[in-house]
Design a protein around this motif. Structure first.
Motif, short mmCIF file in Angstrom:
data_model
loop_
_atom_site.label_atom_id
_atom_site.label_comp_id
_atom_site.label_asym_id
_atom_site.label_seq_id
_atom_site.Cartn_x
_atom_site.Cartn_y
_atom_site.Cartn_z
N GLN A 95 45.50 -56.04 63.21
CA GLN A 95 46.12 -57.18 63.79
C GLN A 95 47.28 -56.74 64.79
O GLN A 95 47.10 -57.27 65.90
CB GLN A 95 47.25 -57.48 62.32
N TYR A 96 47.76 -55.55 64.50
CA TYR A 96 48.76 -55.13 65.79
C TYR A 96 47.75 -54.74 66.90
O TYR A 96 48.39 -55.43 67.98
CB TYR A 96 49.11 -53.91 65.32
N ASN A 98 44.96 -56.36 67.69
CA ASN A 98 44.65 -57.65 68.29
C ASN A 98 45.72 -58.36 69.23
O ASN A 98 45.42 -58.91 70.18
CB ASN A 98 44.25 -58.41 67.20
N ASN A 99 47.06 -57.98 68.41
CA ASN A 99 48.15 -58.77 69.10
C ASN A 99 48.48 -58.13 70.70
O ASN A 99 48.51 -58.60 71.35
CB ASN A 99 49.28 -58.67 68.51
N GLU A 100 48.26 -56.91 70.53
CA GLU A 100 48.51 -55.76 71.82
C GLU A 100 47.59 -56.32 72.75
O GLU A 100 47.79 -56.39 74.14
CB GLU A 100 48.79 -54.45 71.59
N LYS A 103 48.34 -59.60 74.39
CA LYS A 103 49.24 -59.32 75.36
C LYS A 103 48.73 -58.69 76.73
O LYS A 103 49.25 -59.02 77.93
CB LYS A 103 50.52 -58.41 74.86
#
Length: 127
Positions: A95-96, A98-100, A103
């Motif tokens: 999840q981390y 994917n978020n990065e 961005k």
């Protein structure tokens, strides 16, 4: 060289969230350094009154920044491919990352838009 960096970062990205965070900070630092170097060079030319060289420095600097951002995106994608999602820790890391990645891709699109504008400015100033 860039491929080696991507492979090394991808390995770090898949270890745990702390390693991933450190690897991302290093990649982000590379992008920021590239951008800062281009701005310094651009301002030096601008201060000397050389508009064409200033425009060229800005354009080439953005190209360098785009390449650094692209390397960051490749490392994130490679890291995501290697995440073990069978554990809670792995799912959190996924999840981390994917978020990065989201961005990083937004930032790449922004740099790309700026690059296109500066490309036109540079080629207009040369002619």
């Amino acid at each position: 060289m860039a491929k080696q960096i991507v492979n090394e970062m991808a390995t770090n990205l898949t270890l745990d969230s702390n390693s991933a965070s450190q690897a991302l900070k290093e990649l982000t630092r590379e992008v920021k350094n590239s951008s800062a170097e281009a701005k310094i060079l651009e301002n030096q030319y601008k201060a000397s009154g050389d508009a064409v060289s200033s425009s060229k420095a800005k354009y080439e600097g953005l190209q360098s920044t785009l390449e650094a951002q692209k390397t960051k995106i490749e490392a994130l994608k490679s890291g995501l491919d290697n995440v073990n999602t069978s554990t809670k820790k792995g799912q959190d890391l996924q999840q981390y990352l994917n978020n990065e990645l989201a961005k990083a891709e937004r930032q790449y699109a922004s740099y790309n838009g700026c690059s296109e504008v500066n490309k036109l400015d540079y080629f207009y100033s040369v002619t």
